[in-house]
Design an enzyme around this catalytic site. Structure first.
Site, PDB file in Angstrom:
ATOM      1  N   ARG A   1      18.048 -10.034  84.261  1.00  0.00           N
ATOM      2  CA  ARG A   1      16.846 -10.372  83.486  1.00  0.00           C
ATOM      3  C   ARG A   1      17.212 -11.040  82.167  1.00  0.00           C
ATOM      4  NH1 ARG A   1      15.086  -5.123  80.249  1.00  0.00           N
ATOM      5  NH2 ARG A   1      17.089  -4.065  80.338  1.00  0.00           N
ATOM      6  N   HIS A   2      18.320 -10.607  81.549  1.00  0.00           N
ATOM      7  CA  HIS A   2      18.737 -11.223  80.284  1.00  0.00           C
ATOM      8  C   HIS A   2      19.351 -12.594  80.523  1.00  0.00           C
ATOM      9  CE1 HIS A   2      17.607  -7.594  78.342  1.00  0.00           C
ATOM     10  NE2 HIS A   2      18.581  -6.865  78.880  1.00  0.00           N
TER      11      HIS A   2
ATOM     12  N   ASP B   1      27.185 -20.062  52.260  1.00  0.00           N
ATOM     13  CA  ASP B   1      26.935 -20.863  51.072  1.00  0.00           C
ATOM     14  C   ASP B   1      27.255 -19.985  49.864  1.00  0.00           C
ATOM     15  OD1 ASP B   1      24.778 -19.135  50.715  1.00  0.00           O
ATOM     16  OD2 ASP B   1      23.266 -20.721  50.666  1.00  0.00           O
ATOM     17  N   HIS B   2      26.919 -20.464  48.690  1.00  0.00           N
ATOM     18  CA  HIS B   2      27.222 -19.724  47.460  1.00  0.00           C
ATOM     19  C   HIS B   2      26.557 -18.341  47.426  1.00  0.00           C
ATOM     20  CE1 HIS B   2      23.621 -22.141  46.886  1.00  0.00           C
ATOM     21  NE2 HIS B   2      23.207 -21.222  46.023  1.00  0.00           N
TER      22      HIS B   2
ATOM     23  N   ARG C   1      22.192 -11.374  49.771  1.00  0.00           N
ATOM     24  CA  ARG C   1      21.387 -10.789  48.700  1.00  0.00           C
ATOM     25  C   ARG C   1      20.379  -9.779  49.242  1.00  0.00           C
ATOM     26  NH1 ARG C   1      20.551 -16.747  46.188  1.00  0.00           N
ATOM     27  NH2 ARG C   1      22.578 -16.903  45.154  1.00  0.00           N
TER      28      ARG C   1
ATOM     29  N   CYS D   1      24.071 -16.529  53.995  1.00  0.00           N
ATOM     30  CA  CYS D   1      23.500 -17.194  52.818  1.00  0.00           C
ATOM     31  C   CYS D   1      22.754 -16.118  52.041  1.00  0.00           C
ATOM     32  CB  CYS D   1      22.621 -18.389  53.199  1.00  0.00           C
ATOM     33  SG  CYS D   1      21.072 -18.022  54.050  1.00  0.00           S
ATOM     34  N   GLY D   2      21.991 -16.484  51.065  1.00  0.00           N
ATOM     35  CA  GLY D   2      21.319 -15.483  50.245  1.00  0.00           C
ATOM     36  C   GLY D   2      20.439 -14.549  51.049  1.00  0.00           C
ATOM     37  N   THR D   3      19.604 -15.125  51.923  1.00  0.00           N
ATOM     38  CA  THR D   3      18.713 -14.314  52.759  1.00  0.00           C
ATOM     39  C   THR D   3      19.163 -14.256  54.214  1.00  0.00           C
ATOM     40  OG1 THR D   3      17.333 -16.207  53.327  1.00  0.00           O
ATOM     41  CG2 THR D   3      16.710 -14.928  51.345  1.00  0.00           C
ATOM     42  N   GLY D   4      19.972 -15.185  54.631  1.00  0.00           N
ATOM     43  CA  GLY D   4      20.353 -15.318  56.034  1.00  0.00           C
ATOM     44  C   GLY D   4      19.387 -16.188  56.809  1.00  0.00           C
ATOM     45  N   ILE D   5      18.261 -16.497  56.226  1.00  0.00           N
ATOM     46  CA  ILE D   5      17.208 -17.233  56.929  1.00  0.00           C
ATOM     47  C   ILE D   5      17.583 -18.705  57.113  1.00  0.00           C
ATOM     48  CG2 ILE D   5      14.796 -17.978  56.874  1.00  0.00           C
ATOM     49  CD1 ILE D   5      14.233 -15.348  55.266  1.00  0.00           C
ATOM     50  N   GLY D   6      17.841 -19.391  56.035  1.00  0.00           N
ATOM     51  CA  GLY D   6      18.125 -20.826  56.127  1.00  0.00           C
ATOM     52  C   GLY D   6      19.329 -21.141  56.996  1.00  0.00           C
TER      53      GLY D   6
ATOM     54  N   HIS E   1      21.206  -8.156  74.810  1.00  0.00           N
ATOM     55  CA  HIS E   1      20.087  -8.809  75.485  1.00  0.00           C
ATOM     56  C   HIS E   1      20.088 -10.322  75.358  1.00  0.00           C
ATOM     57  CE1 HIS E   1      17.497  -4.898  75.179  1.00  0.00           C
ATOM     58  NE2 HIS E   1      18.724  -4.670  75.603  1.00  0.00           N
TER      59      HIS E   1
ATOM     60  N   ARG F   1      16.450 -14.925  81.019  1.00  0.00           N
ATOM     61  CA  ARG F   1      15.753 -15.228  79.757  1.00  0.00           C
ATOM     62  C   ARG F   1      16.557 -16.174  78.876  1.00  0.00           C
ATOM     63  NH1 ARG F   1      14.080  -8.933  79.315  1.00  0.00           N
ATOM     64  NH2 ARG F   1      12.387  -9.034  80.848  1.00  0.00           N
TER      65      ARG F   1
END
Length: 142
Positions: free
Chosen positions: A132-133, A7-8, A108, A64-69, A97, A136
């Protein structure tokens, strides 16, 4: 081929990643955004996720700004394992993993030099193929 989207808030870092990939001869496809004008990150998360799921691209990078959204949005799509990473250890571990198929970054949050090291680590680290990976990941996908 690597799918790129932002995004921007991630546009500037995406431009630096593009230059870096070009310098290394890594093929990529840019799914936007193409300006710093305010836009909605879910649009680009979905485009990159679809490119990875369809196998048009092997892996994706979302910013994105935080990478979270943008990582939350990508992870809503079945078959996507997007990992928000702000360090190389996490980028390496999530490929080994979790067989993460999309790297999410905060434009940001991390500086360009560090972000490029994270990108290289993510792209250069293979999945371990340990039973195992695999087990999972199967549990995640169910």
């Amino acid at each position: 081929m690597i799918a790129l989207g932002c995004d921007h808030g991630g546009y500037e870092l995406k431009q630096e990643i593009i230059k870096h990939l070009e310098g290394k001869g890594v093929a990529y496809k840019d799914y936007g955004t193409y300006t710093e004008e305010s836009c909605d990150y879910p649009v680009y998360a979905k485009k990159v996720a679809e490119a990875v799921l369809s196998k048009e691209c092997e892996l994706g990078i979302l910013i994105c700004g935080t990478g979270i959204g943008i990582s939350i949005t990508a992870n809503k799509i079945k078959g996507i394992r997007a990992a928000l990473c702000h360090d190389c250890f996490s980028a390496e571990a999530t490929r080994q993993h979790n067989d993460a198929n999309i790297l999410a970054l905060g434009g940001r949050v991390v500086g360009v030099g560090h972000a490029l090291k994270i990108v290289d680590t993510f792209l250069d680290t293979p999945f371990s193929q340990d039973e195992r990976h695999i087990r999972r990941i199967s549990q995640i996908e169910d």
